[in-house]
Design a protein around this motif. Structure first.
Motif, PDB file in Angstrom:
ATOM      1  N   ARG A   1      52.263  47.233  81.770  1.00 46.22           N
ATOM      2  CA  ARG A   1      51.289  47.559  82.821  1.00 46.22           C
ATOM      3  C   ARG A   1      50.082  48.288  82.240  1.00 46.22           C
ATOM      4  NH1 ARG A   1      52.965  47.388  88.350  1.00 46.22           N
ATOM      5  NH2 ARG A   1      55.203  47.117  88.535  1.00 46.22           N
ATOM      6  N   LEU A   2      50.345  49.228  81.333  1.00 41.13           N
ATOM      7  CA  LEU A   2      49.230  49.983  80.749  1.00 41.13           C
ATOM      8  C   LEU A   2      48.251  49.062  80.030  1.00 41.13           C
ATOM      9  CD1 LEU A   2      50.778  53.233  79.200  1.00 41.13           C
ATOM     10  CD2 LEU A   2      49.089  53.091  81.000  1.00 41.13           C
ATOM     11  N   TYR A   3      48.790  48.037  79.369  1.00 40.81           N
ATOM     12  CA  TYR A   3      47.921  47.105  78.636  1.00 40.81           C
ATOM     13  C   TYR A   3      47.542  45.890  79.488  1.00 40.81           C
ATOM     14  CZ  TYR A   3      48.621  49.604  74.232  1.00 40.81           C
ATOM     15  OH  TYR A   3      48.622  50.554  73.228  1.00 40.81           O
ATOM     16  N   GLN A   4      47.902  45.948  80.773  1.00 35.60           N
ATOM     17  CA  GLN A   4      47.557  44.883  81.734  1.00 35.60           C
ATOM     18  C   GLN A   4      47.971  43.499  81.234  1.00 35.60           C
ATOM     19  OE1 GLN A   4      43.404  46.584  82.052  1.00 35.60           O
ATOM     20  NE2 GLN A   4      43.833  46.054  84.178  1.00 35.60           N
TER      21      GLN A   4
ATOM     22  N   ILE B   1      40.756  49.031  72.221  1.00 35.40           N
ATOM     23  CA  ILE B   1      42.174  49.419  72.197  1.00 35.40           C
ATOM     24  C   ILE B   1      43.021  48.449  73.029  1.00 35.40           C
ATOM     25  CG2 ILE B   1      43.772  51.287  72.924  1.00 35.40           C
ATOM     26  CD1 ILE B   1      42.319  51.804  70.232  1.00 35.40           C
ATOM     27  N   GLN B   2      42.387  47.816  73.999  1.00 38.05           N
ATOM     28  CA  GLN B   2      43.077  46.795  74.794  1.00 38.05           C
ATOM     29  C   GLN B   2      43.614  45.675  73.884  1.00 38.05           C
ATOM     30  OE1 GLN B   2      43.434  46.909  78.318  1.00 38.05           O
ATOM     31  NE2 GLN B   2      44.764  45.131  77.939  1.00 38.05           N
TER      32      GLN B   2
ATOM     33  N   LYS C   1      58.149  47.725  80.345  1.00 37.05           N
ATOM     34  CA  LYS C   1      57.438  47.430  81.607  1.00 37.05           C
ATOM     35  C   LYS C   1      56.254  48.380  81.793  1.00 37.05           C
ATOM     36  CE  LYS C   1      60.267  45.791  85.311  1.00 37.05           C
ATOM     37  NZ  LYS C   1      61.384  46.149  86.216  1.00 37.05           N
ATOM     38  N   VAL C   2      56.492  49.665  81.501  1.00 45.16           N
ATOM     39  CA  VAL C   2      55.414  50.662  81.653  1.00 45.16           C
ATOM     40  C   VAL C   2      54.246  50.291  80.740  1.00 45.16           C
ATOM     41  CG1 VAL C   2      54.779  53.072  81.188  1.00 45.16           C
ATOM     42  CG2 VAL C   2      56.885  52.561  82.421  1.00 45.16           C
ATOM     43  N   PHE C   3      54.551  49.972  79.483  1.00 46.99           N
ATOM     44  CA  PHE C   3      53.461  49.678  78.548  1.00 46.99           C
ATOM     45  C   PHE C   3      52.828  48.310  78.834  1.00 46.99           C
ATOM     46  CE2 PHE C   3      55.178  53.361  76.514  1.00 46.99           C
ATOM     47  CZ  PHE C   3      54.018  53.990  76.080  1.00 46.99           C
TER      48      PHE C   3
END
Lengths: 263, 244
Positions: B104-107, B77-78, B100-102
């Motif tokens: 970070r979630l996906y690094q 999923i990454q 920005k949130v997403f």
């Protein structure tokens, strides 16, 4: 487990609270109102202090501590509902975010809100009623931490139930915490409960915290037994709540309910 | 021979007594847009949810990038992403905050650079500080699509990305997706009820009916097989169950 993802969701809530007056009110409004109303009742009843020694610390201390437990629980369940209400839940779980990372991020959000709420309540209690909760002593800290952990356990279970039963179960986010109030012996000793409730209370970590607090206020010293009982039960419950959430998460994925949440 | 990015074998999902997806097998190849189409309840979205690991299949296996999804979901999923017109971004956040949130979630590395790039590509740079709840549906769709490309996915799952858009914005969105596909060789699994769009967008289509694959191939071949003028007519034939 990646810290980055926990921080990502933490910031999602920080952005939300930063500009939302109703949400800031939610953090402050009810605790402050509670403190004002119950505080003045306490001041009134304190006139009969001969019969009820140390009434103000007993009552206000209990009120602030109960609010800590309740806010810790809400920090998880209401923050989860924010994702449901904004129909963003699927976006989150379609990402590499895992259930444990999600729960830890909610814990972090809840803890931050709690620090703000508790600080304001403590400051107001001092300002309005000259009650300094820290006079109870440093021993208060481990008890407070125990209340937070119990609040988290209830919050995780609430969240799992809402996932399983959908938004019809939303009311649990506000109601479930209060179910534990009578047996937590918040404002009265466990001894005044009828025997069957006393039996239940011995399995409730908060009952040891409130008994411990009263013991500190009335006798001084450090009620280690209460602390250890509370800690032991909390360790069991937080582990069980995580297991329940994980099990439930698998069930909702099997039943196809995860993708329906928030619809 | 093209490399399969997604391999689906015997995928089955049963909800109580309803067989939503019945032993479905297919592959998605590198750089390909595969269209999933069929009437409501055909099983399109359920398949997509199973490929994202959001719904657990009763039977069958999904391999993405050669790895079983059931065991390697996080790593897979990454490198994948998803957009649906029925899923929103947090509506009290600004466009930029959402990204920005997403990120970070996906690094995502170089978050700022990536966000700026996506804001420009989807022409939402001027509304970067606007709250999601104040966006038009076209702007929300573009934000959803920008989010779906935040991690430079190798496979993209798009569930009716142009639903509820006006024809102009829908057309722009399709062109943009084709441009992105051409540039980055991304594979896309696409669902839509717009048959013209499916013909235009898909390299291959899979026609589903009541959880079963009833036709598979290039859109022109499927139309020919059903002896119809276009996919719209094929759809109507299937939906009205002339033969199925």
């Amino acid at each position: 487990m990646r810290l980055n993802r926990i921080v990502a969701l933490f910031f999602r809530h920080v952005y939300l609270y930063r500009r939302s007056i109703p949400r800031i009110m939610e953090v402050l409004y009810w605790p402050v109102l509670d403190l004002v109303v119950w505080g003045f009742i306490t001041v009134y009843l304190a006139q009969f202090r001969q019969n009820l020694p140390k009434f103000i610390p007993f009552f206000l201390g209990a009120l602030i501590l109960w609010d800590i437990l309740f806010r810790a629980q809400q920090g998880i369940s209401v923050s989860f509902l924010e994702d449901v209400w904004s129909r963003n839940f699927l976006n989150l779980f379609a990402s590499p975010l895992g259930p444990a990372e999600y729960i830890f991020s909610l814990m972090l959000v809840g803890f931050t809100k709690l620090i703000v709420t508790a600080s304001i309540m403590a400051a107001l209690a001092w300002f309005l009623y000259s009650f300094n909760i820290f006079l109870v002593g440093i021993s208060l800290i481990p008890f407070v931490l125990n209340l937070i952990v119990m609040g988290w356990s209830i919050g995780i279970i609430t969240t799992a139930l809402i996932l399983r039963f959908g938004q019809e179960a939303e009311v649990l986010a506000w109601a479930l915490g209060f179910l534990f109030m009578p047996v937590s012996a918040v404002f009265y000793p466990v001894a005044v409960l009828p025997p069957f409730l006393q039996a239940i209370a011995q399995y409730i970590p908060a009952s040891y915290v409130f008994e411990g607090m009263r013991s500190v206020i009335s006798k001084g010293g450090f009620p280690l037994d209460e602390l250890l009982w509370s800690l032991g039960l909390n360790i069991i419950y937080i582990v069980l709540s995580f297991l329940f959430f994980y099990w439930n998460f698998r069930v909702v994925k099997k039943k196809g309910l995860l993708v329906r949440i928030g619809e | 021979m093209l490399e399969p990015i997604v391999e689906v074998e015997g995928l089955t999902k049963v909800f109580k007594s309803l067989k939503a997806v019945n032993k479905v097998s297919f592959s998605i190849y590198s750089g390909e847009i595969l269209g999933l189409l069929g009437p409501n309840g055909a099983g399109k979205t359920t398949i997509m949810h199973m490929l994202l690991g959001l719904t657990t299949p009763n039977e069958g296996e999904v391999k993405i990038f050669g790895r079983p999804l059931a065991k390697h979901r996080k790593e897979i999923i990454q490198e994948a992403n998803f957009s649906s017109n029925y899923v929103s971004m947090p509506n009290s956040l600004t466009v930029k905050e959402c990204l920005k949130v997403f990120a970070r979630l996906y690094q995502v590395k170089n978050k700022e650079q990536k966000i700026t790039e996506l804001l420009k590509i989807f022409e939402i740079d001027d509304i970067r500080n606007k709250l999601v709840r104040h966006l038009s549906s076209g702007q929300q769709t573009r934000l959803n699509l920008a989010k779906s490309l935040i991690n430079d996915p190798k496979i993209l799952f798009l569930d009716e990305p142009t639903a509820s858009l006006d024809p102009d914005i829908a057309d722009k969105t399709r062109r943009l997706l084709q441009l992105i596909k051409k540039k980055s060789n991304i594979s896309i699994l696409y669902t839509s009820h717009n048959m013209k769009e499916m013909e235009e967008m898909s390299d291959r289509i899979i026609f589903l009916h009541k959880g079963n694959i009833i036709a598979e191939g290039r859109p022109a071949d499927v139309i020919k097989r059903f002896k119809r003028k276009d996919l719209e007519e094929v759809f109507l034939k299937v939906a009205r169950e002339e033969r199925y």
